[in-house]
Design a protein around this motif. Structure first.
Motif, PDB file in Angstrom:
ATOM      1  N   VAL A   1     -17.459  -7.498 -11.714  1.00  0.00           N
ATOM      2  CA  VAL A   1     -16.230  -6.726 -11.462  1.00  0.00           C
ATOM      3  C   VAL A   1     -14.984  -7.441 -12.011  1.00  0.00           C
ATOM      4  O   VAL A   1     -13.868  -7.113 -11.619  1.00  0.00           O
ATOM      5  CB  VAL A   1     -16.057  -6.473  -9.946  1.00  0.00           C
ATOM      6  N   ARG A   2     -15.150  -8.393 -12.917  1.00  0.00           N
ATOM      7  CA  ARG A   2     -13.985  -9.108 -13.430  1.00  0.00           C
ATOM      8  C   ARG A   2     -13.097  -8.190 -14.277  1.00  0.00           C
ATOM      9  O   ARG A   2     -11.869  -8.241 -14.170  1.00  0.00           O
ATOM     10  CB  ARG A   2     -14.432 -10.312 -14.260  1.00  0.00           C
ATOM     11  N   SER A   3     -13.719  -7.377 -15.112  1.00  0.00           N
ATOM     12  CA  SER A   3     -12.916  -6.449 -15.918  1.00  0.00           C
ATOM     13  C   SER A   3     -12.197  -5.449 -15.027  1.00  0.00           C
ATOM     14  O   SER A   3     -11.057  -5.062 -15.305  1.00  0.00           O
ATOM     15  CB  SER A   3     -13.795  -5.700 -16.919  1.00  0.00           C
ATOM     16  N   MET A   4     -12.845  -5.043 -13.946  1.00  0.00           N
ATOM     17  CA  MET A   4     -12.205  -4.131 -12.994  1.00  0.00           C
ATOM     18  C   MET A   4     -10.960  -4.768 -12.398  1.00  0.00           C
ATOM     19  O   MET A   4      -9.911  -4.120 -12.246  1.00  0.00           O
ATOM     20  CB  MET A   4     -13.181  -3.756 -11.872  1.00  0.00           C
ATOM     21  N   GLU A   5     -11.052  -6.066 -12.080  1.00  0.00           N
ATOM     22  CA  GLU A   5      -9.885  -6.743 -11.506  1.00  0.00           C
ATOM     23  C   GLU A   5      -8.747  -6.805 -12.523  1.00  0.00           C
ATOM     24  O   GLU A   5      -7.568  -6.621 -12.170  1.00  0.00           O
ATOM     25  CB  GLU A   5     -10.271  -8.159 -11.055  1.00  0.00           C
ATOM     26  N   ARG A   6      -9.096  -7.026 -13.788  1.00  0.00           N
ATOM     27  CA  ARG A   6      -8.057  -7.053 -14.812  1.00  0.00           C
ATOM     28  C   ARG A   6      -7.408  -5.670 -14.981  1.00  0.00           C
ATOM     29  O   ARG A   6      -6.193  -5.572 -15.180  1.00  0.00           O
ATOM     30  CB  ARG A   6      -8.650  -7.527 -16.145  1.00  0.00           C
ATOM     31  N   GLN A   7      -8.218  -4.612 -14.903  1.00  0.00           N
ATOM     32  CA  GLN A   7      -7.661  -3.264 -15.013  1.00  0.00           C
ATOM     33  C   GLN A   7      -6.740  -2.952 -13.828  1.00  0.00           C
ATOM     34  O   GLN A   7      -5.684  -2.325 -13.986  1.00  0.00           O
ATOM     35  CB  GLN A   7      -8.792  -2.227 -15.100  1.00  0.00           C
TER      36      GLN A   7
ATOM     37  N   LYS B   1       0.821  -1.221   0.000  1.00  0.00           N
ATOM     38  CA  LYS B   1       0.000   0.000   0.000  1.00  0.00           C
ATOM     39  C   LYS B   1       0.844   1.256   0.000  1.00  0.00           C
ATOM     40  O   LYS B   1       0.425   2.305  -0.487  1.00  0.00           O
ATOM     41  CB  LYS B   1      -0.921  -0.001   1.226  1.00  0.00           C
ATOM     42  N   GLY B   2       2.031   1.164   0.551  1.00  0.00           N
ATOM     43  CA  GLY B   2       2.915   2.331   0.570  1.00  0.00           C
ATOM     44  C   GLY B   2       3.488   2.655  -0.791  1.00  0.00           C
ATOM     45  O   GLY B   2       3.903   3.788  -1.055  1.00  0.00           O
ATOM     46  N   ILE B   3       3.531   1.650  -1.680  1.00  0.00           N
ATOM     47  CA  ILE B   3       4.107   1.864  -3.013  1.00  0.00           C
ATOM     48  C   ILE B   3       3.047   2.355  -4.003  1.00  0.00           C
ATOM     49  O   ILE B   3       3.301   3.240  -4.815  1.00  0.00           O
ATOM     50  CB  ILE B   3       4.754   0.558  -3.523  1.00  0.00           C
ATOM     51  N   LEU B   4       1.828   1.766  -3.939  1.00  0.00           N
ATOM     52  CA  LEU B   4       0.773   2.105  -4.900  1.00  0.00           C
ATOM     53  C   LEU B   4      -0.476   2.582  -4.174  1.00  0.00           C
ATOM     54  O   LEU B   4      -0.947   1.932  -3.249  1.00  0.00           O
ATOM     55  CB  LEU B   4       0.426   0.888  -5.780  1.00  0.00           C
ATOM     56  N   GLN B   5      -0.986   3.706  -4.637  1.00  0.00           N
ATOM     57  CA  GLN B   5      -2.253   4.224  -4.106  1.00  0.00           C
ATOM     58  C   GLN B   5      -3.126   4.651  -5.286  1.00  0.00           C
ATOM     59  O   GLN B   5      -2.695   5.403  -6.153  1.00  0.00           O
ATOM     60  CB  GLN B   5      -1.997   5.413  -3.177  1.00  0.00           C
ATOM     61  N   VAL B   6      -4.370   4.129  -5.316  1.00  0.00           N
ATOM     62  CA  VAL B   6      -5.320   4.487  -6.378  1.00  0.00           C
ATOM     63  C   VAL B   6      -6.479   5.213  -5.719  1.00  0.00           C
ATOM     64  O   VAL B   6      -7.175   4.644  -4.872  1.00  0.00           O
ATOM     65  CB  VAL B   6      -5.814   3.243  -7.139  1.00  0.00           C
TER      66      VAL B   6
ATOM     67  N   LEU C   1      -3.665   2.901 -18.382  1.00  0.00           N
ATOM     68  CA  LEU C   1      -4.638   2.074 -19.087  1.00  0.00           C
ATOM     69  C   LEU C   1      -4.866   2.486 -20.540  1.00  0.00           C
ATOM     70  O   LEU C   1      -5.626   1.826 -21.249  1.00  0.00           O
ATOM     71  CB  LEU C   1      -5.983   2.099 -18.342  1.00  0.00           C
ATOM     72  N   GLY C   2      -4.246   3.568 -20.975  1.00  0.00           N
ATOM     73  CA  GLY C   2      -4.427   4.023 -22.347  1.00  0.00           C
ATOM     74  C   GLY C   2      -5.714   4.822 -22.502  1.00  0.00           C
ATOM     75  O   GLY C   2      -6.349   5.223 -21.520  1.00  0.00           O
TER      76      GLY C   2
ATOM     77  N   ILE D   1      -2.695  -1.918 -13.830  1.00  0.00           N
ATOM     78  CA  ILE D   1      -2.095  -0.788 -13.089  1.00  0.00           C
ATOM     79  C   ILE D   1      -0.969  -1.289 -12.199  1.00  0.00           C
ATOM     80  O   ILE D   1       0.108  -0.671 -12.119  1.00  0.00           O
ATOM     81  CB  ILE D   1      -3.177  -0.070 -12.258  1.00  0.00           C
ATOM     82  N   CYS D   2      -1.170  -2.440 -11.524  1.00  0.00           N
ATOM     83  CA  CYS D   2      -0.144  -2.971 -10.618  1.00  0.00           C
ATOM     84  C   CYS D   2       1.108  -3.395 -11.392  1.00  0.00           C
ATOM     85  O   CYS D   2       2.240  -3.167 -10.934  1.00  0.00           O
ATOM     86  CB  CYS D   2      -0.706  -4.158  -9.826  1.00  0.00           C
ATOM     87  N   ARG D   3       0.928  -4.011 -12.560  1.00  0.00           N
ATOM     88  CA  ARG D   3       2.090  -4.439 -13.352  1.00  0.00           C
ATOM     89  C   ARG D   3       2.907  -3.238 -13.825  1.00  0.00           C
ATOM     90  O   ARG D   3       4.138  -3.244 -13.784  1.00  0.00           O
ATOM     91  CB  ARG D   3       1.630  -5.280 -14.557  1.00  0.00           C
TER      92      ARG D   3
END
Length: 775
Positions: free
Chosen positions: A540-546, A517-522, A577-578, A550-552
């Protein structure tokens, strides 16, 4: 036999022993009174009366404890032994009966009457003696415990009574029977009794001989089998087969006995094991039988988990695992509460129906966790063969049990939560109808005797909690649907998607991609933008893929050293995400003529449809495009007929159908569309195009139309309303008969949308057309 004389002689009671007249034998005497009686006899005329105790456990017998008839004997010799016991040699003289009993303080004396044996014998006596000798000889040959010398000594006896006594003394009969012979004074009667006794003993000996021979044969067979098994072991060892099947059979036998099978199943398993033992290992049948036995052993027959139904705990687990879905959770908790009160699972089978990605499978898993039960999932998507459910018969090569029995094996208990995933995706062909096979599985009145073609024995499924999931209920056959209680799970609102992503999906992806959590915050505004412009789904499957994307990208930034901490906001989402994949909803930016916004229900939830109508010079031809189904085409024709019948009221040229061709198009032509709920939308678009009045851009509508303009109710209102909310519409027109369904819509959505209930197309036009619509 006549009485001889009366005498008063000392009494010597015998324990477990009896003396016949003319018999000579040694006795050991140790009791004090008995010793005194012997000494008194030795002082007088050496005569003493011997009779037997009825109960050998009594040390000091009284008159009642002794038999009346005994033997008058003569003491031939007496010897005192070092241990104080006296050994005495006595000879039996005559049968005698006690007349009276005298207590002489130190010993007992009795007044007796003796009986004399007759010296003469008649023809009957001779015949009885001959028969008695013949039977005795046969007995000796069978018994082999009596020597030939004994028989020779008996043959020389002339007196019939004495012969009967001597033979009786050598027979291994009970003391009570010997006493009865002693008490038989009449010689003929005594010989008959001895003959009967010998005959009886012969029968016993014959039976013993048969039993002995049978036991011997059994032992010989056992020894032979043992020898052959040892040889087989040696041969198998030489062939490198270690212990062969012997050790395996013992192991399988123990497993069968410990599997907790019903008795009839256990008998079947042991019978198959016996076949397996006899079939050579090289035979193909050996592997088939072994596989069948393994299945019988590994299927749970009695092992179960104890239900732990705690409503508060279950509610806590459901809330932790799933955000929203309040009505669904409430129904699940009601179901669990009923199970706790009734302690029975007989009742409706739950079917969670809804679009993909809304959490149906994970909800079933949470139910299993809250019940403390094992969870097993079987996917039914694409199942066409009935054998997939019921199993294959063992006559086929590669036969296996069906998916139900396979699932029970994975579960390991008889009461798991069994998820039948995608039950609506089953179909039938020439190989059978799997949905019909599911009828027995899901019927509480039948599934306690479920029959699998491979197992063959009936299996009890009544303790299993079945939960099915489906995307589209219309493809499920009616009888199967009738056995299930449908719990509808609609899509999530944008707010719920943001919550789910923030609290569940994002932390999961951060962990899986090695971040923290300290590295990434959305931020929430970025999440809302992703929901609106990068996904279009009910779940919410597409949300998980998005979030994974972001994490990668964040991981790459951190590893390359560009930044140590990344914050994703609404402004920089496109960097990760483009460009946006979707336009925010489908609402128009301005009021347009001939373009109406309809609400549709699809397998992925609700969606909005922009129905367009254009007029061109022609002969009144009606053209429909957009890959429409038959029902939707019929709705367009009904709307067209209604508009033609109302031209005067609507201010339309009566002859418009002779001047114009009407083209109705539903965009996204590659996507199949069907259903009657676009009826009022098409009618509104038609009226708009023919009158030139614009349609309000913020209005969405759904409802079936009749030729007279009535508006009929539709289904999927919740999903359709969510799509309207997502598209930015603020007013939804719906049939009046759907008023009760408004309560199913989340409160956050209800607060932002105005619902207009209509029963006729005229009302639709008043609310949908600009400037009041129809004049």
């Amino acid at each position: 036999m006549a009485k001889e004389r009366e005498l008063i002689v000392p009494l010597l009671p015998l324990r477990g022993l009896l003396v016949y007249p003319t018999m000579v034998l040694h006795l050991d005497v140790g009791r004090e009174r008995s010793v005194e009686a012997l000494e008194k006899a030795m002082v007088d005329d050496h005569l003493i009366f011997l009779t037997t105790q009825k109960d050998i456990a009594i040390d000091d017998p009284s008159e009642e404890d002794l038999y009346e008839i005994g033997t008058l004997t003569k003491v031939k010799q007496m010897l005192k032994l070092p241990n104080g016991t006296i050994r005495v040699l006595v000879e039996g003289l005559n049968r005698a009966k006690i007349e009276s009993f005298h207590d002489e303080d130190e010993y007992y004396a009795v007044n007796i009457v003796t009986y004399d044996e007759p010296t003469t014998k008649d023809v009957e006596d001779q015949a009885l003696m001959r028969a008695m000798l013949e039977y005795f000889e046969q007995y000796i040959k069978l018994s082999k415990k009596i020597s030939a010398e004994t028989y020779a000594s008996v043959v020389d006896i002339e007196e019939p009574g004495r012969m009967a006594d001597i033979i009786a003394s050598h027979l291994p009969i009970k003391l009570k029977e010997k006493q009865e012979i002693l008490e038989t004074i009449d010689v003929k009667q005594r010989m008959n009794m001895v003959i009967d006794t010998i005959q009886n003993e012969k029968e016993v000996l014959n039976l013993e001989k048969k039993i002995g021979q049978r036991v011997k044969r059994s032992m010989e067979r056992t020894q032979k089998e043992y020898y052959l098994r040892e040889q087989m072991k040696a041969i198998q060892k030489e062939l490198g087969d270690k212990e062969g099947k012997t050790g395996e059979i013992a192991e399988l036998t123990a497993k069968i006995n410990n599997a907790g099978m019903p008795e009839h199943v256990q008998q079947t398993a042991l019978k198959e094991l016996d076949r397996y033992e006899k079939v050579p290992s090289s035979s193909a049948e050996s592997a088939v039988i072994r596989n069948y036995i393994e299945w019988l052993i590994t299927i749970p027959w009695s092992k179960k988990t104890n239900d732990d139904i705690d409503i508060n705990r279950s509610e806590k687990i459901l809330n932790q695992d799933h955000f929203g879905l309040e009505k669904v959770k409430e129904r699940v908790l009601e179901f669990l509460a009923v199970q706790k009160l009734t302690n029975s699972l007989k009742g409706p089978i739950l079917c969670l129906a809804g679009p993909p990605g809304v959490g149906k499978t994970s909800l079933a898993r949470s139910i299993a966790t809250s019940l403390n039960r094992n969870f097993v999932r079987v996917s039914l998507g694409g199942v066409r063969d009935e054998s997939e459910i019921r199993g294959h018969r063992r006559t086929y090569v590669g036969a296996m049990p069906g998916r139900i029995i396979q699932g029970m094996k994975k579960a390991g208990t008889i009461n798991p939560v069994f998820l039948l995933d995608e039950i609506d995706k089953m179909s039938n062909d020439f190989r059978g109808d799997p949905s019909s096979a599911m009828l027995e599985v899901l019927d509480p009145e039948q599934n306690h005797n479920f029959s699998d073609h491979y197992i063959e024995e009936t299996y009890d499924l009544s303790k299993v909690m079945f939960i099915a999931t489906a995307n589209n209920l219309s493809t499920i056959p009616g009888p199967l649907l009738d056995r299930m209680e449908i719990i509808t799970i609609a899509g999530y609102t944008e707010i719920e998607k943001v919550h789910i992503t923030r609290d569940h999906l994002l932390p999961k992806q951060i962990k899986e991609n090695g971040l923290s959590k300290g590295i990434l915050q959305v931020r929430d505004d970025a999440l809302l933008k992703v929901v609106r412009y990068y996904t279009r789904e009910a779940g919410v499957r597409s949300m998980e893929r998005q979030m994974a994307t972001i994490c990668r990208k964040t991981a790459k930034i951190v590893v390359s050293g560009e930044k140590k901490r990344v914050i994703v906001t609404e402004k920089n989402v496109e960097e990760f995400l483009g460009k946006p994949k979707y336009r925010y909803g489908q609402a128009e930016t301005e009021d347009q003529v001939g373009v109406a916004t309809g609400l549709a229900y699809t397998t992925v939830g609700g969606d909005t449809l922009q129905i367009e109508v254009s007029l061109s010079p022609g002969k009144g031809r009606l053209v429909l495009t957009g890959k429409l189904g038959d029902v939707m085409k019929e709705s367009a024709q009904a709307a067209f007929s209604y508009v033609r019948s109302k031209t005067a009221e609507l201010g339309i040229d009566d002859n418009f159908h002779e001047k114009f061709d009407v083209h109705i198009h539903v965009p996204e032509g590659a996507v199949p569309k069907d259903g009657p709920s676009a009826g009022i939308t098409m009618a509104t678009a038609l009226v708009s195009a023919l009158t030139g009045r614009a349609i309000r851009r913020e209005v969405g509508m759904t409802g079936e139309i009749t030729l007279r303009g009535r508006v009929l109710p539709i289904g999927g209102l919740k999903e359709k309303t969510l799509s309207a909310h997502r598209a930015g519409l603020t007013k939804v027109i719906l049939p009046k008969d759907n008023e009760m369904d408004i309560d199913d819509i989340p409160e956050s959505v209800r607060n932002e949308i105005e619902f207009v209930l209509v029963s006729h197309v005229d009302e639709v036009l008043r609310h949908a057309l600009v400037e009041g619509g129809v004049k």
